[in-house]
Design an enzyme around this catalytic site. Structure first.
Site, PDB file in Angstrom:
ATOM      1  N   ASN A 104       0.730  -1.149   0.120  1.00  0.00           N
ATOM      2  CA  ASN A 104       0.015  -0.028  -0.009  1.00  0.00           C
ATOM      3  C   ASN A 104       0.957   1.279  -0.007  1.00  0.00           C
ATOM      4  OD1 ASN A 104      -1.965  -1.808   0.208  1.00  0.00           O
ATOM      5  ND2 ASN A 104      -2.343  -1.612   2.414  1.00  0.00           N
ATOM      6  N   HIS A 121       6.032  -0.673  -2.294  1.00  0.00           N
ATOM      7  CA  HIS A 121       5.391   0.266  -3.668  1.00  0.00           C
ATOM      8  C   HIS A 121       5.512   1.661  -3.574  1.00  0.00           C
ATOM      9  CE1 HIS A 121       3.013  -3.431  -4.974  1.00  0.00           C
ATOM     10  NE2 HIS A 121       4.191  -3.703  -5.290  1.00  0.00           N
ATOM     11  N   THR A 190      -4.730  -8.840   0.169  1.00  0.00           N
ATOM     12  CA  THR A 190      -4.211  -8.700  -1.120  1.00  0.00           C
ATOM     13  C   THR A 190      -4.819  -9.793  -2.208  1.00  0.00           C
ATOM     14  OG1 THR A 190      -2.234  -8.571  -2.385  1.00  0.00           O
ATOM     15  CG2 THR A 190      -1.925 -10.119  -0.611  1.00  0.00           C
TER      16      THR A 190
HETATM   17  C1  BV8 Z   1       8.493  -5.341 -11.525  1.00  0.00           C
HETATM   18  C2  BV8 Z   1       1.753   1.732  -7.051  1.00  0.00           C
HETATM   19  C3  BV8 Z   1      10.331  -6.176 -12.615  1.00  0.00           C
HETATM   20  C4  BV8 Z   1       0.726   2.444  -8.155  1.00  0.00           C
HETATM   21  C5  BV8 Z   1       1.603  -0.642  -7.533  1.00  0.00           C
HETATM   22  C6  BV8 Z   1       2.971 -10.562 -16.345  1.00  0.00           C
HETATM   23  C7  BV8 Z   1       3.066 -11.792 -15.296  1.00  0.00           C
HETATM   24  C8  BV8 Z   1       3.581 -11.514 -14.054  1.00  0.00           C
HETATM   25  C9  BV8 Z   1       4.163 -10.260 -14.066  1.00  0.00           C
HETATM   26  C10 BV8 Z   1       3.976  -9.123 -14.751  1.00  0.00           C
HETATM   27  C11 BV8 Z   1       3.416  -9.334 -16.013  1.00  0.00           C
HETATM   28  N1  BV8 Z   1       3.400  -8.138 -16.758  1.00  0.00           N
HETATM   29  C12 BV8 Z   1       3.983  -7.041 -15.813  1.00  0.00           C
HETATM   30  C13 BV8 Z   1       4.470  -7.551 -14.622  1.00  0.00           C
HETATM   31  C14 BV8 Z   1       4.912  -7.133 -13.647  1.00  0.00           C
HETATM   32  C15 BV8 Z   1       3.989  -6.217 -13.027  1.00  0.00           C
HETATM   33  C16 BV8 Z   1       2.990  -6.971 -12.543  1.00  0.00           C
HETATM   34  O1  BV8 Z   1       2.893  -7.765 -11.460  1.00  0.00           O
HETATM   35  N2  BV8 Z   1       1.542  -7.010 -13.252  1.00  0.00           N
HETATM   36  C17 BV8 Z   1       0.380  -7.410 -13.063  1.00  0.00           C
HETATM   37  C18 BV8 Z   1      -0.651  -6.743 -12.994  1.00  0.00           C
HETATM   38  C19 BV8 Z   1       0.377  -9.009 -13.582  1.00  0.00           C
HETATM   39  N3  BV8 Z   1       4.829  -5.825 -11.752  1.00  0.00           N
HETATM   40  C20 BV8 Z   1       5.537  -4.944 -12.014  1.00  0.00           C
HETATM   41  O2  BV8 Z   1       5.533  -4.000 -12.985  1.00  0.00           O
HETATM   42  C21 BV8 Z   1       6.474  -4.380 -10.735  1.00  0.00           C
HETATM   43  N4  BV8 Z   1       7.724  -4.204 -10.997  1.00  0.00           N
HETATM   44  O3  BV8 Z   1       7.941  -6.471 -11.725  1.00  0.00           O
HETATM   45  O4  BV8 Z   1       9.639  -5.026 -11.608  1.00  0.00           O
HETATM   46  C22 BV8 Z   1      10.271  -5.568 -13.883  1.00  0.00           C
HETATM   47  C23 BV8 Z   1      10.968  -4.616 -14.480  1.00  0.00           C
HETATM   48  C24 BV8 Z   1      10.707  -4.048 -15.815  1.00  0.00           C
HETATM   49  C25 BV8 Z   1       9.829  -4.755 -16.536  1.00  0.00           C
HETATM   50  C26 BV8 Z   1       9.056  -5.940 -15.957  1.00  0.00           C
HETATM   51  C27 BV8 Z   1       9.408  -6.186 -14.533  1.00  0.00           C
HETATM   52  C28 BV8 Z   1       5.775  -3.203  -9.932  1.00  0.00           C
HETATM   53  C29 BV8 Z   1       4.567  -3.499  -9.229  1.00  0.00           C
HETATM   54  C30 BV8 Z   1       4.223  -2.385  -8.567  1.00  0.00           C
HETATM   55  C31 BV8 Z   1       3.002  -1.634  -9.085  1.00  0.00           C
HETATM   56  N5  BV8 Z   1       2.532  -0.575  -8.499  1.00  0.00           N
HETATM   57  N6  BV8 Z   1       1.046   0.456  -6.899  1.00  0.00           N
HETATM   58  C32 BV8 Z   1      -0.151   3.209  -7.312  1.00  0.00           C
HETATM   59  O5  BV8 Z   1      -0.768   2.692  -6.278  1.00  0.00           O
HETATM   60  O6  BV8 Z   1      -0.234   4.328  -7.834  1.00  0.00           O
HETATM   61  S1  BV8 Z   1       0.538  -1.944  -7.710  1.00  0.00           S
HETATM   62  C33 BV8 Z   1      -0.800  -1.753  -6.738  1.00  0.00           C
HETATM   63  O7  BV8 Z   1      -1.343  -3.116  -6.806  1.00  0.00           O
HETATM   64  C34 BV8 Z   1      -0.898  -1.309  -5.482  1.00  0.00           C
HETATM   65  O8  BV8 Z   1       0.320  -1.170  -4.744  1.00  0.00           O
HETATM   66  C35 BV8 Z   1      -1.630  -2.564  -4.663  1.00  0.00           C
HETATM   67  O9  BV8 Z   1      -1.345  -2.560  -3.295  1.00  0.00           O
HETATM   68  C36 BV8 Z   1      -1.030  -3.602  -5.551  1.00  0.00           C
HETATM   69  C37 BV8 Z   1      -1.656  -4.935  -5.106  1.00  0.00           C
HETATM   70  O10 BV8 Z   1      -2.966  -4.702  -5.187  1.00  0.00           O
HETATM   71  P1  BV8 Z   1      -3.837  -5.225  -3.856  1.00  0.00           P
HETATM   72  O11 BV8 Z   1      -3.211  -4.383  -2.818  1.00  0.00           O
HETATM   73  O12 BV8 Z   1      -3.880  -6.883  -3.807  1.00  0.00           O
HETATM   74  O13 BV8 Z   1      -5.235  -4.802  -4.290  1.00  0.00           O
HETATM   75  P2  BV8 Z   1      -6.572  -5.423  -4.944  1.00  0.00           P
HETATM   76  O14 BV8 Z   1      -7.716  -4.355  -5.088  1.00  0.00           O
HETATM   77  O15 BV8 Z   1      -5.858  -6.198  -5.896  1.00  0.00           O
HETATM   78  O16 BV8 Z   1      -6.983  -6.499  -3.905  1.00  0.00           O
HETATM   79  C38 BV8 Z   1      -7.706  -6.163  -2.612  1.00  0.00           C
HETATM   80  C39 BV8 Z   1      -7.857  -7.454  -1.915  1.00  0.00           C
HETATM   81  O17 BV8 Z   1      -8.293  -7.223  -0.538  1.00  0.00           O
HETATM   82  C40 BV8 Z   1      -8.868  -8.422  -2.444  1.00  0.00           C
HETATM   83  O18 BV8 Z   1      -8.215  -9.891  -2.487  1.00  0.00           O
HETATM   84  C41 BV8 Z   1     -10.029  -8.223  -1.509  1.00  0.00           C
HETATM   85  O19 BV8 Z   1     -10.696  -9.597  -1.564  1.00  0.00           O
HETATM   86  C42 BV8 Z   1      -9.495  -7.779  -0.212  1.00  0.00           C
HETATM   87  N7  BV8 Z   1     -10.033  -7.189   0.737  1.00  0.00           N
HETATM   88  C43 BV8 Z   1     -11.009  -6.073   0.178  1.00  0.00           C
HETATM   89  N8  BV8 Z   1     -11.572  -5.680   1.357  1.00  0.00           N
HETATM   90  C44 BV8 Z   1     -11.016  -6.266   2.352  1.00  0.00           C
HETATM   91  C45 BV8 Z   1     -10.160  -7.315   1.759  1.00  0.00           C
HETATM   92  N9  BV8 Z   1      -9.489  -8.156   2.689  1.00  0.00           N
HETATM   93  C46 BV8 Z   1      -9.858  -8.145   3.922  1.00  0.00           C
HETATM   94  N10 BV8 Z   1     -10.677  -7.138   4.715  1.00  0.00           N
HETATM   95  C47 BV8 Z   1     -11.441  -6.374   3.707  1.00  0.00           C
HETATM   96  N11 BV8 Z   1     -12.079  -5.593   4.432  1.00  0.00           N
END
Ligand code: BV8
Ligand code: ZN
Length: 242
Positions: A104, A121, A190
């Site tokens: 976060n 992040h 997450t």
């Molecule tokens: C990197 C900042 C190396 C932005 C964020 C294909 C396959 C694998 C990987 C990749 C791919 N293509 C690209 C990639 C790499 C990419 C990636 O993983 N993409 C994903 C989408 C496939 N990753 C990156 O680019 C990372 N860097 O890999 O470096 C590299 C270098 C160069 C080239 C390639 C690779 C960088 C990732 C960081 C991105 N920045 N945030 C901003 O916020 O402005 S990520 C963003 O998502 C947030 O930080 C957030 O925290 C994060 C994860 O999301 P979650 O926190 O899980 O939130 P979400 O809404 O998804 O889920 C909420 C959960 O809570 C749910 O499960 C829900 O059920 C639950 N919930 C809801 N309410 C409650 C609850 N639980 C309990 N109680 C509640 N009340």
């Protein structure tokens, strides 16, 4: 209310563990009113994540990206940590070797008092100069668009890790150390979709940790974990820690 066997087991393991690592995502802040990323009220709903949270988007249209972050800063400024954040501060004070890894950027963990943490992040209240790389805290609301560095007049960007950008090597090293040595890894709120954080559960599991998940719904981690507890973090995490 009498806790389920799963909660009782996890509570017992947390009470006797000397090394605990916690990984949090947007779900832990949902109960504070901060929208999650991929939920129904998802922050991303009118924008695809890659559309705005990427270096390409910032290069193409820094004003639009800053307007989006100003909107988010304004929203987050009105939110407070919830009992889940507070319970993790308590856990940090009771466990001998504790580390919190958060995805976060909302700053609610440090605001709640967490100190042994990596904001892998980044943090929405920090800005970084695109020229001299200087990182500062900036709480202007709204931040002047386009913001300039006070040292070199370079363009400031959010100090946040965007998609396609690498995480800080120090944060990664600290996270891997914490995942390797913990007896318990607690994954809270997450969706387990974003890498490298999505690989942290498997890493801890490989190293023999007891891995537990607190989430509203099942996630890709649910098959891997030893215990998956469904519900709101604000209700469950204090039960696990008290
Ligand atoms: C990197 C900042 C190396 C932005 C964020 C294909 C396959 C694998 C990987 C990749 C791919 N293509 C690209 C990639 C790499 C990419 C990636 O993983 N993409 C994903 C989408 C496939 N990753 C990156 O680019 C990372 N860097 O890999 O470096 C590299 C270098 C160069 C080239 C390639 C690779 C960088 C990732 C960081 C991105 N920045 N945030 C901003 O916020 O402005 S990520 C963003 O998502 C947030 O930080 C957030 O925290 C994060 C994860 O999301 P979650 O926190 O899980 O939130 P979400 O809404 O998804 O889920 C909420 C959960 O809570 C749910 O499960 C829900 O059920 C639950 N919930 C809801 N309410 C409650 C609850 N639980 C309990 N109680 C509640 N009340
Ligand atoms: Zn500068």
């Amino acid at each position: 209310m009498n806790a389920s066997p799963a909660i009782q087991e996890l509570k017992a393991r947390l009470a006797q563990a000397t090394a605990v690592t916690v990984l949090t995502g947007a779900g832990i802040s949902a109960d504070s009113g901060v929208p999650t990323f991929r939920g129904a009220d998802g922050l991303w709903k009118d924008h695809r994540p890659e559309e705005l949270a990427s270096p390409e988007a910032f290069a193409r249209n820094p004003t639009l990206v800053w307007e989006w972050y100003n909107w988010r800063r304004g929203l987050i400024a009105t939110k407070q940590p919830n009992p889940a954040h507070t319970a993790l501060v308590e856990l940090e004070h009771t466990v001998n070797d504790f580390w919190l890894i958060t995805q976060n950027v909302d700053g609610l963990h440090p605001l709640a008092g967490s100190q042994r943490l990596s904001e892998i992040h980044g943090n929405i209240w920090k800005v970084r100069c695109t020229q001299c790389e200087r990182i500062t805290v900036n709480r202007d609301m709204p931040i002047a668009i386009l913001p300039e560095c006070s040292t070199c007049a370079g363009l400031l960007r959010p100090h946040i890790v965007w998609f396609g950008e690498s995480l800080d090597p120090e944060d990664l090293q600290k996270s891997f150390d914490a995942l390797r040595k913990c007896e318990v890894l607690l994954i809270i709120g997450t969706s387990g979709m974003v890498y490298p954080a999505a690989s942290f559960g498997p890493i801890a599991k490989e190293n023999g940790a007891f891995v537990a998940e607190v989430n509203l719904d099942p996630t890709p981690n649910s098959d891997l974990v030893d215990v998956a507890i469904q519900g709101h973090a604000k209700d469950l995490v204090p039960q696990l820690v008290s």
